[in-house]
Design a protein around this motif. Structure first.
Motif, short mmCIF file in Angstrom:
data_model
loop_
_atom_site.label_atom_id
_atom_site.label_comp_id
_atom_site.label_asym_id
_atom_site.label_seq_id
_atom_site.Cartn_x
_atom_site.Cartn_y
_atom_site.Cartn_z
N PRO A 28 -10.03 5.07 5.22
CA PRO A 28 -9.31 4.98 3.94
C PRO A 28 -8.02 4.18 4.07
CG PRO A 28 -9.05 7.15 4.90
CD PRO A 28 -10.04 6.42 5.76
N THR A 29 -7.66 3.50 2.99
CA THR A 29 -6.39 2.78 2.96
C THR A 29 -5.34 3.71 2.40
OG1 THR A 29 -6.90 1.89 0.78
CG2 THR A 29 -7.43 0.50 2.67
N GLN A 30 -4.13 3.59 2.91
CA GLN A 30 -3.07 4.48 2.45
C GLN A 30 -2.48 3.98 1.15
OE1 GLN A 30 -0.29 4.69 5.68
NE2 GLN A 30 -1.63 5.99 6.90
N PRO A 31 -2.20 4.90 0.22
CA PRO A 31 -1.57 4.47 -1.04
C PRO A 31 -0.12 4.07 -0.79
CG PRO A 31 -1.73 6.84 -0.97
CD PRO A 31 -2.45 6.33 0.25
N ARG A 32 0.42 3.25 -1.65
CA ARG A 32 1.80 2.84 -1.54
C ARG A 32 2.70 3.94 -2.08
NH1 ARG A 32 2.52 -3.31 -2.14
NH2 ARG A 32 0.72 -4.01 -0.99
N ASP A 69 -15.21 2.51 -6.83
CA ASP A 69 -14.13 3.48 -6.96
C ASP A 69 -13.18 3.16 -8.11
OD1 ASP A 69 -14.14 1.53 -4.98
OD2 ASP A 69 -12.41 2.36 -3.94
N LEU A 70 -13.55 2.26 -8.99
CA LEU A 70 -12.72 1.97 -10.16
C LEU A 70 -13.12 2.90 -11.31
CD1 LEU A 70 -12.55 -1.92 -10.28
CD2 LEU A 70 -10.68 -0.35 -9.84
N GLN A 82 -7.19 -2.09 -6.34
CA GLN A 82 -8.52 -2.38 -5.78
C GLN A 82 -8.50 -3.68 -5.00
OE1 GLN A 82 -11.19 -0.75 -5.38
NE2 GLN A 82 -12.60 -2.35 -4.78
N LYS A 83 -7.82 -4.69 -5.55
CA LYS A 83 -7.74 -5.98 -4.87
C LYS A 83 -6.99 -5.83 -3.55
CE LYS A 83 -8.41 -10.41 -4.86
NZ LYS A 83 -9.74 -10.93 -4.66
N ARG A 84 -5.95 -5.03 -3.53
CA ARG A 84 -5.19 -4.80 -2.29
C ARG A 84 -6.05 -4.06 -1.26
NH1 ARG A 84 0.48 -3.56 -5.23
NH2 ARG A 84 1.24 -5.69 -5.19
#
Length: 142
Positions: A28-32, A69-70, A82-84
């Motif tokens: 998973p990518t971490q949220p900002r 996941d959108l 999503q793009k990030r």
């Protein structure tokens, strides 16, 4: 010329890192979670999205192909996130490919060095054999 300690040239690869030790693409990518606005992304809307036409203008009523996941009606913020995430996954793949290619080149270089030593030993053995039977031979340059 500097008299300080010699450093090897930068390769862009950290020592001891293997492709298996890198994060998996599916991690998973971490949220900002910025306490203050980011210094690198100050704009509310990145320039790429500011220039884009709306999806309905560009594609009519076609299905969105960005990802599963959108939400059903994604906002600009959802699309940017999503793009990030896509960019993060692409960067992970790129790092892994680079590391694999670097390791393959290192293996190839080591094999070539071993072969060079084998042929050098063979040549020196042949040279000594020729000299032992009385044939004059020049030495190989080092």
């Amino acid at each position: 010329p500097s008299t300080g300690p010699r450093r090897s040239k930068a390769t862009g690869i950290r020592k001891g890192v293997t492709p298996d030790s890198l994060l998996d693409e599916t991690a998973p990518t971490q949220p900002r979670k910025y306490a203050i606005p980011s210094a690198t992304s100050r704009k509310e809307l990145p320039a790429v999205f500011a220039r884009k036409r709306s999806r309905s203008t560009a594609f009519g009523e076609e299905e969105d192909q960005l990802g599963d996941d959108l939400p059903p009606n994604p906002t600009e913020k959802d699309l940017i996130e999503q793009k990030r995430r896509q960019n993060t996954v692409a960067a992970r793949r790129s790092r892994k490919r680079k590391l694999e290619q670097f390791q393959m080149m290192e293996r190839s270089r080591n094999e070539e060095r071993q072969m060079k030593e084998v042929w050098k030993t063979r040549a020196l053995t042949l040279l000594e054999t020729l000299r032992s039977v009385g044939m004059p031979c020049k030495d190989f340059p080092e």
